[in-house]
Scaffold this active site. Structure first.
Site, PDB file in Angstrom:
ATOM      1  N   CYS A  34      -0.782 -18.139  69.319  1.00 53.68           N
ATOM      2  CA  CYS A  34       0.558 -18.255  68.511  1.00 53.68           C
ATOM      3  C   CYS A  34       0.119 -18.742  66.803  1.00 53.68           C
ATOM      4  CB  CYS A  34       1.473 -19.948  68.722  1.00 53.68           C
ATOM      5  SG  CYS A  34       0.288 -20.966  69.256  1.00 53.68           S
ATOM      6  N   HIS A 312       0.772 -26.461  69.689  1.00 51.33           N
ATOM      7  CA  HIS A 312       1.097 -24.244  70.053  1.00 51.33           C
ATOM      8  C   HIS A 312       2.428 -24.411  68.087  1.00 51.33           C
ATOM      9  CE1 HIS A 312       3.472 -20.966  70.752  1.00 51.33           C
ATOM     10  NE2 HIS A 312       4.591 -21.950  70.200  1.00 51.33           N
TER      11      HIS A 312
END
Length: 370
Positions: A34, A312
């Site tokens: 990510c 994330h």
């Protein structure tokens, strides 16, 4: 299939307003990639960079050149998105991610990686490739590549002594010049040293704003006691005043908020969830000699999570006056007001862990391209 569903939902949401020729694609995650996907989306919607990269690639693509590098992989990926028959969907940036891991062992593990380190690595790598190609094209002896530092290559700008490196599309878009001024408090001589940057890493404080962070970045610091400055004119160590100023603002201003701080007592890094307001429009003001430079926010890379070693990354991107939220494969439309939820928290122990980490601003009027 879920992937197609989010695509068609986005098309429905935009309806007649879907921008002509634009494409909105999610990127598949290959196990903690990510950090890479969020930066790629911000760079793809940095329109001048995308257009120049695709133009360079189209003009220089030689079928005889089998050699793949990070530049060809990035351009291929951008081409895949921009030339897609579908308006929305999901693309797997597999070759690009494999290339990144091959080039840099830092990104080989499945550990959580830093999006800012990745952006720096990518821009520096693209510069190296473009400079090598440029000098090979001129058939000139290879000039040594500039020294690598965290914030892009620093070029000592001596008076015509150093051979100027070629101006690549990375420089055209992202490079600015900082002036480091030191004033001796005894003889008042000012020593100025210029250095280039691709992004600005700024310290952050609780309940502050990007404007105040930039003011602090270029505030005056006194060098005394063991930090005294060696003044060439006085030929001795002297007390001095030092400050950083933006001499030439870049066309695309990338601001990295230093949210990960090493805490001596803990012996580790801690994430600062401080509330730092970032405006849609930014004026450089007193931090810069390029005072008239005005910027408009077009992308934010957000770190989600309470610590530096896990979490994330997602990104928010402005395209044709619409804001879009990219979370790996998923893409959705959001209101501009949603950005306020990523400023940070006013108090330390808040449940919100989604914080703006890298901000991308585009210069208005193209003044700073000169």
């Amino acid at each position: 299939m879920v992937m197609g569903a989010s695509g068609s939902k986005l098309e429905k949401a935009l309806g007649d307003q879907f921008p002509e020729g634009e494409r909105y694609f999610g990127l598949e995650n290959f196990g903690n990639t990510c950090y890479c996907n969020s930066v790629l989306q911000a760079l793809y919607f940095c329109t001048p960079f995308r257009e120049q990269l695709l133009e360079y690639y189209t003009n220089n693509k030689n079928p005889g050149d089998a050699e793949e590098n990070l530049l060809t992989c990035l351009a291929d990926l951008f081409m895949q998105v921009s030339q897609s028959k579908k308006k929305t969907g999901v693309i797997a940036p597999k070759r690009f991610v494999q290339r990144v891991k091959k080039q840099n062992e830092l990104f080989r593990s499945y550990m959580h990686q830093d999006a800012h380190e990745f952006l720096n690595f990518l821009l520096n790598e693209l510069v190296d490739i473009l400079e090598k190609e440029s000098s090979a094209a001129k058939d000139s002896p290879q000039s040594s590549s500039p020294e690598k530092v965290p914030n892009g290559p620093v070029q000592p700008l001596a008076n015509g002594v150093k051979k100027e490196p070629p101006v690549t599309l990375v420089h055209k878009n992202f490079q600015g010049i900082l002036t480091n001024e030191t004033k001796c408090l005894r003889c008042e001589t000012v020593t100025a040293r210029d250095e280039t940057f691709f992004d600005l890493s700024v310290d952050i404080e609780q309940n502050s704003s990007i404007t105040s962070c930039l003011k602090n970045f270029s505030s005056t610091e006194t060098l005394n006691a063991e930090d005294k400055f060696f003044c060439d004119k006085c030929c001795s160590l002297q007390e001095a005043q030092k400050r950083m100023k933006i001499k030439k603002a870049p066309h695309i201003l990338v601001i990295h908020l230093k949210r990960f701080k090493y805490i001596e007592q803990l012996g580790r890094y801690k994430k600062l969830s401080y509330r730092v307001v970032f405006p849609m429009e930014l004026k450089m003001g007193s931090t810069s000699d390029d005072v008239d430079t005005e910027y408009s926010l077009f992308a934010v890379v957000v770190h989600v999570g309470s610590g530096p070693n896990h979490g994330h990354y997602v990104s928010l991107v402005k395209s044709h006056n619409h804001w879009l939220f990219f979370d790996d494969e998923n893409v959705e439309m959001v209101e501009e007001s949603t950005l306020q939820t990523f400023f940070g928290s006013s108090h330390e122990y808040s449940g919100n862990t989604d914080h703006g980490y890298i901000l991308f601003y585009e210069g208005l009027g193209g003044k700073s391209l000169g």
